[in-house]
Design a protein around this motif. Structure first.
Motif, PDB file in Angstrom:
ATOM      1  N   ILE A  15       0.814  -1.216   0.000  1.00 56.61           N
ATOM      2  CA  ILE A  15       0.000   0.000   0.000  1.00 56.61           C
ATOM      3  C   ILE A  15       0.852   1.273   0.000  1.00 56.61           C
ATOM      4  CG2 ILE A  15      -2.012  -1.091   1.033  1.00 56.61           C
ATOM      5  CD1 ILE A  15      -1.329   0.171   3.693  1.00 56.61           C
ATOM      6  N   GLY A  16       2.094   1.166   0.428  1.00 55.99           N
ATOM      7  CA  GLY A  16       3.003   2.314   0.335  1.00 55.99           C
ATOM      8  C   GLY A  16       2.910   3.299   1.471  1.00 55.99           C
ATOM      9  N   TYR A  17       2.151   2.984   2.506  1.00 51.95           N
ATOM     10  CA  TYR A  17       2.091   3.883   3.651  1.00 51.95           C
ATOM     11  C   TYR A  17       1.701   3.135   4.911  1.00 51.95           C
ATOM     12  CZ  TYR A  17      -2.998   3.915   2.771  1.00 51.95           C
ATOM     13  OH  TYR A  17      -4.304   3.550   2.577  1.00 51.95           O
ATOM     14  N   GLN A  18       1.989   3.763   6.038  1.00 47.52           N
ATOM     15  CA  GLN A  18       1.587   3.246   7.348  1.00 47.52           C
ATOM     16  C   GLN A  18       0.623   4.263   7.940  1.00 47.52           C
ATOM     17  OE1 GLN A  18       4.742   2.540  10.278  1.00 47.52           O
ATOM     18  NE2 GLN A  18       3.420   3.549  11.741  1.00 47.52           N
ATOM     19  N   TYR A  19      -0.412   3.805   8.614  1.00 44.06           N
ATOM     20  CA  TYR A  19      -1.341   4.757   9.208  1.00 44.06           C
ATOM     21  C   TYR A  19      -1.562   4.488  10.686  1.00 44.06           C
ATOM     22  CZ  TYR A  19      -4.750   1.095   7.690  1.00 44.06           C
ATOM     23  OH  TYR A  19      -5.412  -0.082   7.442  1.00 44.06           O
ATOM     24  N   GLU A  20      -1.701   5.577  11.443  1.00 43.39           N
ATOM     25  CA  GLU A  20      -1.944   5.503  12.885  1.00 43.39           C
ATOM     26  C   GLU A  20      -3.273   6.173  13.190  1.00 43.39           C
ATOM     27  OE1 GLU A  20       1.110   7.349  15.205  1.00 43.39           O
ATOM     28  OE2 GLU A  20       2.724   6.316  14.165  1.00 43.39           O
ATOM     29  N   PRO A  21      -4.269   5.436  13.670  1.00 49.47           N
ATOM     30  CA  PRO A  21      -5.531   6.079  14.045  1.00 49.47           C
ATOM     31  C   PRO A  21      -5.323   6.965  15.274  1.00 49.47           C
ATOM     32  CG  PRO A  21      -5.559   3.754  14.638  1.00 49.47           C
ATOM     33  CD  PRO A  21      -4.279   3.990  13.905  1.00 49.47           C
ATOM     34  N   LEU A  22      -5.878   8.175  15.248  1.00 48.58           N
ATOM     35  CA  LEU A  22      -5.646   9.134  16.322  1.00 48.58           C
ATOM     36  C   LEU A  22      -6.815   9.253  17.306  1.00 48.58           C
ATOM     37  CD1 LEU A  22      -3.948  12.050  14.364  1.00 48.58           C
ATOM     38  CD2 LEU A  22      -2.862  10.292  15.767  1.00 48.58           C
ATOM     39  N   ALA A  23      -7.954   8.677  16.972  1.00 52.46           N
ATOM     40  CA  ALA A  23      -9.117   8.786  17.872  1.00 52.46           C
ATOM     41  C   ALA A  23      -9.775   7.424  18.043  1.00 52.46           C
ATOM     42  CB  ALA A  23     -10.104   9.815  17.338  1.00 52.46           C
ATOM     43  N   TYR A  24      -8.943   6.361  18.047  1.00 47.37           N
ATOM     44  CA  TYR A  24      -9.486   4.998  18.036  1.00 47.37           C
ATOM     45  C   TYR A  24     -10.380   4.625  19.221  1.00 47.37           C
ATOM     46  CZ  TYR A  24      -5.478   3.929  21.053  1.00 47.37           C
ATOM     47  OH  TYR A  24      -4.569   3.922  22.083  1.00 47.37           O
TER      48      TYR A  24
END
Length: 195
Positions: free
Chosen positions: A102-111
């Motif tokens: 996918i080419g990116y990493q994501y971090e949820p900020l309001a999980y």
């Protein structure tokens, strides 16, 4: 962050969560494929944790299964008017070998808050060739603010280069993709998905 919290948050097991919810809803992989527009092999790879779904794909799956995308990030059930996520309690999705597709990493900020209209993320985009960009689309709108680095954004026929401090707002129903230029780029991304 303590190893216990980090391990707990990092081991979301998205694939297993999706499979359990699909079966609970009485859906076959084929039916989920038809509801999401995603291929059966792709859904199977996601359910078996062979690949990590991009945010747009997870949005399509959550819609088809009748839950908010936040359902997959929750570690405890917390519904409140105010949700604070400390820096040390953030965690990343698509770390390690899974990031390559996918080419990116994501971090949820309001999980901790599941029922919400917006999903904020910190997104770290890899540097990659234009031919290797992944394009996604989903219902709604998206806002992006570049925190660090330089990135290229392509949406339909439009290509934009953004650097630290630049922002972008767009209709996320149009296929779009990002890539880091001259190294990785980090952005704050907020996705609005209509109910």
């Amino acid at each position: 962050m303590s190893h216990t919290i980090q391990n707990e948050l990092a081991s979301l097991d998205l694939g297993n969560q999706i499979r359990k919810l699909r079966k609970k809803r009485g859906l076959t992989l084929q039916e989920l494929s038809e509801l999401t527009g995603l291929s059966k092999p792709n859904l199977s790879q996601i359910e078996n944790n062979i690949v990590t779904p991009p945010v747009a794909t997870l949005l399509k799956i959550s819609s088809a299964l009748g839950v908010q995308i936040g359902h997959f990030f929750q570690t405890t059930s917390l519904e409140s008017n105010i949700v604070v996520v400390r820096r040390e309690d953030r965690y990343g999705i698509a770390r390690g070998p899974h990031i390559s597709h996918i080419g990116y990493q994501y971090e949820p900020l309001a999980y901790p808050k599941v029922e919400k209209s917006m999903e904020p993320f910190i997104v770290r985009m890899e540097e990659r060739d234009p031919d290797d960009m992944t394009f996604n689309n989903h219902r709604g709108e998206e806002f992006l603010f570049v925190l660090d680095g330089k990135l290229e954004f392509i949406c339909g026929e439009t290509t934009v280069t953004l650097k630290q401090g630049d922002s972008l707002y767009f209709d996320s129903g149009i296929p779009h993709g990002y890539r880091g230029i001259d190294g990785p780029a980090t952005s704050l991304v907020v996705i609005y998905k209509p109910s």
